[in-house]
Design a protein around this motif. Structure first.
Motif, mmCIF file in Angstrom:
data_model
loop_
_atom_site.group_PDB
_atom_site.id
_atom_site.type_symbol
_atom_site.label_atom_id
_atom_site.label_comp_id
_atom_site.label_asym_id
_atom_site.label_seq_id
_atom_site.Cartn_x
_atom_site.Cartn_y
_atom_site.Cartn_z
ATOM 1 N N PHE A 72 0.681 -1.231 0.086
ATOM 2 C CA PHE A 72 -0.029 -0.095 0.154
ATOM 3 C C PHE A 72 0.877 1.434 0.088
ATOM 4 C CE2 PHE A 72 -2.639 -3.224 1.804
ATOM 5 C CZ PHE A 72 -3.625 -3.136 1.237
ATOM 6 N N GLY A 73 2.228 1.206 0.029
ATOM 7 C CA GLY A 73 3.017 2.353 0.254
ATOM 8 C C GLY A 73 2.999 2.965 1.669
ATOM 9 N N GLU A 74 3.504 4.217 1.681
ATOM 10 C CA GLU A 74 3.364 4.707 2.905
ATOM 11 C C GLU A 74 2.028 5.329 3.045
ATOM 12 O OE1 GLU A 74 5.369 4.972 5.173
ATOM 13 O OE2 GLU A 74 7.098 4.022 4.528
ATOM 14 N N VAL A 75 1.574 4.754 4.128
ATOM 15 C CA VAL A 75 -0.106 5.364 4.390
ATOM 16 C C VAL A 75 0.188 5.863 5.942
ATOM 17 C CG1 VAL A 75 -2.519 4.506 4.813
ATOM 18 C CG2 VAL A 75 -1.050 3.515 3.120
ATOM 19 N N ASN A 76 -0.619 6.918 5.952
ATOM 20 C CA ASN A 76 -0.457 7.575 7.467
ATOM 21 C C ASN A 76 -1.728 7.093 8.321
ATOM 22 O OD1 ASN A 76 1.631 9.385 7.066
ATOM 23 N ND2 ASN A 76 0.387 11.090 6.044
ATOM 24 N N GLY A 77 -1.582 7.230 9.533
ATOM 25 C CA GLY A 77 -2.412 6.799 10.447
ATOM 26 C C GLY A 77 -2.981 5.502 10.557
ATOM 27 N N VAL A 78 -1.935 4.433 10.217
ATOM 28 C CA VAL A 78 -2.421 2.981 10.102
ATOM 29 C C VAL A 78 -2.557 2.425 11.443
ATOM 30 C CG1 VAL A 78 -1.854 0.621 9.229
ATOM 31 C CG2 VAL A 78 -1.200 2.813 8.058
ATOM 32 N N ASN A 79 -3.777 1.691 11.947
ATOM 33 C CA ASN A 79 -3.920 1.205 13.010
ATOM 34 C C ASN A 79 -3.724 -0.540 12.901
ATOM 35 O OD1 ASN A 79 -4.471 2.658 15.470
ATOM 36 N ND2 ASN A 79 -6.544 3.513 14.570
ATOM 37 N N TRP A 80 -2.794 -0.779 13.664
ATOM 38 C CA TRP A 80 -3.002 -2.109 13.559
ATOM 39 C C TRP A 80 -3.281 -2.925 14.863
ATOM 40 C CZ3 TRP A 80 -0.694 -5.103 9.893
ATOM 41 C CH2 TRP A 80 0.015 -4.585 8.866
ATOM 42 N N GLU A 81 -3.757 -4.058 14.696
ATOM 43 C CA GLU A 81 -4.221 -5.019 15.746
ATOM 44 C C GLU A 81 -4.136 -6.361 15.181
ATOM 45 O OE1 GLU A 81 -8.639 -5.461 16.774
ATOM 46 O OE2 GLU A 81 -8.929 -4.024 15.196
ATOM 47 N N ARG A 82 -3.952 -7.222 16.349
ATOM 48 C CA ARG A 82 -3.718 -8.668 16.283
ATOM 49 C C ARG A 82 -5.024 -9.113 16.596
ATOM 50 N NH1 ARG A 82 1.001 -12.651 16.566
ATOM 51 N NH2 ARG A 82 1.006 -11.902 14.373
ATOM 52 N N THR A 83 -5.829 -9.761 15.775
ATOM 53 C CA THR A 83 -7.144 -10.411 15.839
ATOM 54 C C THR A 83 -6.788 -11.873 16.072
ATOM 55 O OG1 THR A 83 -7.712 -11.124 13.919
ATOM 56 C CG2 THR A 83 -8.231 -8.851 14.298
ATOM 57 N N ASP A 84 -7.679 -13.021 16.310
ATOM 58 C CA ASP A 84 -7.293 -14.336 16.891
ATOM 59 C C ASP A 84 -6.699 -15.035 15.521
ATOM 60 O OD1 ASP A 84 -8.655 -14.280 19.115
ATOM 61 O OD2 ASP A 84 -10.538 -15.257 18.358
ATOM 62 N N TYR A 85 -6.811 -14.665 14.348
ATOM 63 C CA TYR A 85 -6.200 -15.417 13.390
ATOM 64 C C TYR A 85 -5.338 -14.399 12.462
ATOM 65 C CZ TYR A 85 -9.567 -18.927 14.786
ATOM 66 O OH TYR A 85 -10.212 -19.827 15.537
ATOM 67 N N LEU A 86 -5.516 -13.391 12.263
ATOM 68 C CA LEU A 86 -5.115 -12.503 11.224
ATOM 69 C C LEU A 86 -4.565 -11.041 11.871
ATOM 70 C CD1 LEU A 86 -7.935 -13.014 8.560
ATOM 71 C CD2 LEU A 86 -5.688 -13.755 8.543
ATOM 72 N N ASP A 87 -3.437 -10.520 11.412
ATOM 73 C CA ASP A 87 -3.165 -9.266 11.684
ATOM 74 C C ASP A 87 -3.969 -8.028 10.694
ATOM 75 O OD1 ASP A 87 -1.319 -9.799 13.671
ATOM 76 O OD2 ASP A 87 0.275 -10.110 12.500
ATOM 77 N N LYS A 88 -4.615 -7.163 11.655
ATOM 78 C CA LYS A 88 -5.356 -6.226 10.704
ATOM 79 C C LYS A 88 -4.926 -4.872 10.882
ATOM 80 C CE LYS A 88 -10.214 -4.504 11.302
ATOM 81 N NZ LYS A 88 -11.307 -4.630 12.274
ATOM 82 N N ALA A 89 -4.713 -4.187 9.756
ATOM 83 C CA ALA A 89 -4.371 -2.813 9.615
ATOM 84 C C ALA A 89 -5.579 -2.083 9.160
ATOM 85 C CB ALA A 89 -3.300 -2.639 8.510
ATOM 86 N N THR A 90 -5.925 -1.297 9.873
ATOM 87 C CA THR A 90 -7.213 -0.068 9.445
ATOM 88 C C THR A 90 -6.467 1.122 9.060
ATOM 89 O OG1 THR A 90 -8.185 -1.387 11.288
ATOM 90 C CG2 THR A 90 -9.382 0.449 10.145
ATOM 91 N N PHE A 91 -6.987 1.626 7.903
ATOM 92 C CA PHE A 91 -6.517 2.908 7.409
ATOM 93 C C PHE A 91 -7.637 3.677 6.520
ATOM 94 C CE2 PHE A 91 -5.557 -0.418 4.649
ATOM 95 C CZ PHE A 91 -5.549 -0.144 3.336
ATOM 96 N N VAL A 92 -7.384 4.756 6.183
ATOM 97 C CA VAL A 92 -8.325 5.529 5.336
ATOM 98 C C VAL A 92 -7.549 5.761 3.838
ATOM 99 C CG1 VAL A 92 -9.569 7.713 4.786
ATOM 100 C CG2 VAL A 92 -9.494 6.736 7.047
ATOM 101 N N ARG A 93 -8.173 5.306 2.790
ATOM 102 C CA ARG A 93 -7.697 5.600 1.634
ATOM 103 C C ARG A 93 -8.552 6.232 0.671
ATOM 104 N NH1 ARG A 93 -4.873 0.904 -2.300
ATOM 105 N NH2 ARG A 93 -6.774 -0.178 -1.533
ATOM 106 N N ASP A 94 -8.374 7.054 -0.239
ATOM 107 C CA ASP A 94 -9.260 7.753 -0.870
ATOM 108 C C ASP A 94 -10.521 8.191 -0.317
ATOM 109 O OD1 ASP A 94 -7.356 6.947 -3.035
ATOM 110 O OD2 ASP A 94 -8.577 5.332 -3.336
#
Length: 195
Positions: A72-94
């Motif tokens: 995704f390239g350099e994205v600002n304000g990425v929120n990472w969290e580890r869920t039970d099975y997957l790592d999840k990055a939440t961010f805003v794009r467009d």
């Protein structure tokens, strides 16, 4: 107080059972039995899915973070969290809220984008309006599969085969239904919950 005494009597019982046998064999029996039982349950639940490994700890994997930059390239304000099975990055794009999911090997499983209800295929909308007339509509998301990665995806606590699908939440007092809608507009009940 009652709870405490209950607990103690349970512990006491467990203690007496263990001492009645060789502790070592007892432990082994327990393990194999427990594991087998658990596995069987998972199988019937997952219906032939290979059981996904739960992620250990709560640190997001370094690989996932590195691959995210590549994907995704350099994205600002990425929120990472580890869920039970997957790592999840939440961010805003467009201007849209997105989430990217990474598996145990740190490779992208797919992304989830928030959508409008109007984004659903027209035939699916008709069907939903008819079958779920009394329900109010919640979030609509689109899951974009990363075709290169075979790992199954988990949403709303359910594992499913990867492919591009919309999901919509519908509500009624005391009830929540998650529908899965494929690109051709077929509608499937993905999960039903009593709130």
């Amino acid at each position: 107080m009652k709870k405490m005494s209950m607990l103690f009597s349970c512990l006491y019982l467990a203690g007496s059972v263990v001492s009645a046998q060789e502790p070592s064999t007892h432990k082994k029996d327990m393990d194999t039995h427990h594991h087998h039982h658990h596995h069987h349950e998972m199988d019937s639940m997952m219906m032939g899915h290979k059981e996904m490994a739960r992620l250990k700890g709560n640190e997001v994997s370094y690989l996932a973070r590195e691959n995210f930059k590549k994907d995704f390239g350099e994205v600002n304000g990425v929120n990472w969290e580890r869920t039970d099975y997957l790592d999840k990055a939440t961010f805003v794009r467009d201007g849209k809220q997105e989430a990217a999911y990474y598996d145990i090997d740190g490779s992208l499983v797919g992304t989830v984008v928030k959508k409008e209800y109007s984004a659903l295929p027209a035939n699916a909308q008709k069907m939903i309006e008819k079958r779920f007339a009394g329900y109010s509509k919640g979030d609509v998301i689109l899951f974009n599969d990363n075709e290169i990665n075979e790992t199954d995806m988990v949403l709303y606590g359910e594992q499913f085969d990867d492919q591009d699908n919309y999901f919509i939440e519908l509500f009624q007092p005391g009830k929540r239904v998650i529908l899965k809608v494929d690109k051709s507009g077929n509608v499937y009940t993905f999960k039903t919950m009593n709130n």
